[in-house]
Write a protein that holds these residues in place. Structure first.
Motif, mmCIF file in Angstrom:
data_model
loop_
_atom_site.group_PDB
_atom_site.id
_atom_site.type_symbol
_atom_site.label_atom_id
_atom_site.label_comp_id
_atom_site.label_asym_id
_atom_site.label_seq_id
_atom_site.Cartn_x
_atom_site.Cartn_y
_atom_site.Cartn_z
ATOM 1 N N ALA A 135 90.335 -29.206 8.373
ATOM 2 C CA ALA A 135 88.953 -29.392 8.828
ATOM 3 C C ALA A 135 88.474 -28.181 9.634
ATOM 4 O O ALA A 135 87.333 -27.734 9.477
ATOM 5 N N GLU A 136 89.347 -27.633 10.494
ATOM 6 C CA GLU A 136 88.995 -26.437 11.261
ATOM 7 C C GLU A 136 88.785 -25.242 10.336
ATOM 8 O O GLU A 136 87.867 -24.447 10.529
ATOM 9 N N LEU A 137 89.630 -25.106 9.347
ATOM 10 C CA LEU A 137 89.515 -24.022 8.377
ATOM 11 C C LEU A 137 88.210 -24.137 7.589
ATOM 12 O O LEU A 137 87.495 -23.145 7.402
ATOM 13 N N LYS A 138 87.901 -25.338 7.157
ATOM 14 C CA LYS A 138 86.652 -25.580 6.435
ATOM 15 C C LYS A 138 85.457 -25.235 7.326
ATOM 16 O O LYS A 138 84.500 -24.600 6.878
ATOM 17 N N GLY A 139 85.509 -25.633 8.590
ATOM 18 C CA GLY A 139 84.443 -25.307 9.540
ATOM 19 C C GLY A 139 84.259 -23.812 9.695
ATOM 20 O O GLY A 139 83.128 -23.312 9.776
ATOM 21 N N PHE A 140 85.368 -23.070 9.726
ATOM 22 C CA PHE A 140 85.272 -21.616 9.837
ATOM 23 C C PHE A 140 84.609 -21.020 8.599
ATOM 24 O O PHE A 140 83.742 -20.152 8.703
ATOM 25 N N TYR A 141 85.009 -21.476 7.408
ATOM 26 C CA TYR A 141 84.425 -20.927 6.185
ATOM 27 C C TYR A 141 82.938 -21.263 6.070
ATOM 28 O O TYR A 141 82.146 -20.433 5.612
ATOM 29 N N VAL A 142 82.552 -22.455 6.518
ATOM 30 C CA VAL A 142 81.123 -22.796 6.546
ATOM 31 C C VAL A 142 80.395 -21.870 7.509
ATOM 32 O O VAL A 142 79.313 -21.355 7.203
ATOM 33 N N HIS A 143 80.984 -21.632 8.671
ATOM 34 C CA HIS A 143 80.405 -20.725 9.662
ATOM 35 C C HIS A 143 80.236 -19.324 9.067
ATOM 36 O O HIS A 143 79.195 -18.682 9.242
ATOM 37 N N LEU A 144 81.241 -18.858 8.353
ATOM 38 C CA LEU A 144 81.192 -17.536 7.730
ATOM 39 C C LEU A 144 80.076 -17.447 6.693
ATOM 40 O O LEU A 144 79.314 -16.466 6.663
ATOM 41 N N VAL A 145 79.935 -18.457 5.847
ATOM 42 C CA VAL A 145 78.897 -18.451 4.808
ATOM 43 C C VAL A 145 77.505 -18.486 5.446
ATOM 44 O O VAL A 145 76.605 -17.743 5.037
ATOM 45 N N VAL A 146 77.332 -19.324 6.470
ATOM 46 C CA VAL A 146 76.042 -19.387 7.158
ATOM 47 C C VAL A 146 75.746 -18.056 7.834
ATOM 48 O O VAL A 146 74.607 -17.556 7.780
ATOM 49 N N TYR A 147 76.741 -17.461 8.463
ATOM 50 C CA TYR A 147 76.592 -16.146 9.105
ATOM 51 C C TYR A 147 76.081 -15.116 8.105
ATOM 52 O O TYR A 147 75.127 -14.395 8.380
ATOM 53 N N LEU A 148 76.724 -15.057 6.949
ATOM 54 C CA LEU A 148 76.322 -14.077 5.940
ATOM 55 C C LEU A 148 74.923 -14.371 5.402
ATOM 56 O O LEU A 148 74.085 -13.460 5.309
ATOM 57 N N ALA A 149 74.649 -15.617 5.054
ATOM 58 C CA ALA A 149 73.355 -15.964 4.470
ATOM 59 C C ALA A 149 72.209 -15.713 5.442
ATOM 60 O O ALA A 149 71.199 -15.090 5.077
ATOM 61 N N VAL A 150 72.354 -16.176 6.669
ATOM 62 C CA VAL A 150 71.277 -16.020 7.650
ATOM 63 C C VAL A 150 71.067 -14.549 7.992
ATOM 64 O O VAL A 150 69.920 -14.078 8.076
ATOM 65 N N ASN A 151 72.159 -13.805 8.170
ATOM 66 C CA ASN A 151 72.005 -12.401 8.534
ATOM 67 C C ASN A 151 71.425 -11.561 7.400
ATOM 68 O O ASN A 151 70.659 -10.641 7.644
ATOM 69 N N VAL A 152 71.791 -11.856 6.176
ATOM 70 C CA VAL A 152 71.187 -11.142 5.042
ATOM 71 C C VAL A 152 69.692 -11.439 4.998
ATOM 72 O O VAL A 152 68.868 -10.536 4.801
ATOM 73 N N PHE A 153 69.316 -12.694 5.214
ATOM 74 C CA PHE A 153 67.900 -13.069 5.210
ATOM 75 C C PHE A 153 67.149 -12.360 6.341
ATOM 76 O O PHE A 153 66.078 -11.784 6.120
ATOM 77 N N ILE A 154 67.697 -12.391 7.565
ATOM 78 C CA ILE A 154 67.044 -11.744 8.710
ATOM 79 C C ILE A 154 66.917 -10.245 8.485
ATOM 80 O O ILE A 154 65.863 -9.648 8.734
ATOM 81 N N THR A 155 67.978 -9.614 8.009
ATOM 82 C CA THR A 155 67.957 -8.175 7.777
ATOM 83 C C THR A 155 66.949 -7.807 6.698
ATOM 84 O O THR A 155 66.171 -6.848 6.857
ATOM 85 N N THR A 156 66.931 -8.545 5.609
ATOM 86 C CA THR A 156 65.986 -8.267 4.522
ATOM 87 C C THR A 156 64.550 -8.431 5.015
ATOM 88 O O THR A 156 63.695 -7.580 4.740
ATOM 89 N N THR A 157 64.281 -9.510 5.737
ATOM 90 C CA THR A 157 62.937 -9.750 6.272
ATOM 91 C C THR A 157 62.518 -8.639 7.221
ATOM 92 O O THR A 157 61.389 -8.158 7.176
ATOM 93 N N LYS A 158 63.430 -8.216 8.074
ATOM 94 C CA LYS A 158 63.128 -7.152 9.044
ATOM 95 C C LYS A 158 62.836 -5.838 8.335
ATOM 96 O O LYS A 158 61.873 -5.145 8.650
ATOM 97 N N ILE A 159 63.649 -5.494 7.355
ATOM 98 C CA ILE A 159 63.450 -4.230 6.637
ATOM 99 C C ILE A 159 62.135 -4.256 5.861
ATOM 100 O O ILE A 159 61.363 -3.284 5.893
ATOM 101 N N ILE A 160 61.853 -5.361 5.177
ATOM 102 C CA ILE A 160 60.599 -5.455 4.419
ATOM 103 C C ILE A 160 59.400 -5.376 5.367
ATOM 104 O O ILE A 160 58.408 -4.702 5.075
ATOM 105 N N GLY A 161 59.492 -6.047 6.516
ATOM 106 C CA GLY A 161 58.407 -5.976 7.506
ATOM 107 C C GLY A 161 58.205 -4.568 8.027
ATOM 108 O O GLY A 161 57.064 -4.108 8.171
ATOM 109 N N ASP A 162 59.296 -3.864 8.318
ATOM 110 C CA ASP A 162 59.193 -2.485 8.812
ATOM 111 C C ASP A 162 58.653 -1.548 7.739
ATOM 112 O O ASP A 162 57.902 -0.609 8.052
ATOM 113 N N LEU A 163 59.032 -1.775 6.493
ATOM 114 C CA LEU A 163 58.488 -0.956 5.407
ATOM 115 C C LEU A 163 56.984 -1.171 5.288
ATOM 116 O O LEU A 163 56.231 -0.225 5.020
#
Length: 112
Positions: A20-48
């Motif tokens: 369960a702890e391992l699963k929680g970590f992998y969910v955390h990792l996927v959310v980290y990647l998805a949210v950060n890619v979205f934030i970074t893409t939005t920021k770059i497009i806004g700055d452009l």
């Protein structure tokens, strides 16, 4: 026989908890990647859209700030899940137990 069954049950519960702890970590990792890619893409497009070049938009501190600070939290989560603790390892625990037992022994001798 009863002790062996309890031991098996205990091992099964620990294994389930670890999974369960391992699963929680992998969910955390996927959310980290998805949210950060979205934030970074939005920021770059806004700055452009504000007239910055791609390199200017990409290399700003704001682009990496969330990755960095959330990444530190993710690092600590991974250290906990994968049982890596350089500060409070088994040797530290044993020293603390020994120190506590010695203190209790000295305290008990005061009242004899």
């Amino acid at each position: 026989m009863e002790i062996m069954e309890l031991d098996k049950e205990n091992k099964l519960e620990r294994a389930k908890k670890h999974v369960a702890e391992l699963k929680g970590f992998y969910v955390h990792l996927v959310v980290y990647l998805a949210v950060n890619v979205f934030i970074t893409t939005t920021k770059i497009i806004g700055d452009l859209g504000n007239g910055e070049s791609f390199l200017e938009a990409f290399w700003g501190f704001e682009t990496f700030a969330v990755w960095l600070f959330w990444g530190i939290g993710l690092l600590f989560h991974s250290l906990k899940v994968f049982s890596y603790n350089p500060f409070f390892n088994k040797n530290w625990e044993e020293r603390q137990i020994h120190r506590y037992m010695e203190k209790e022994k000295r305290e008990a001798e005061k009242y004899k």
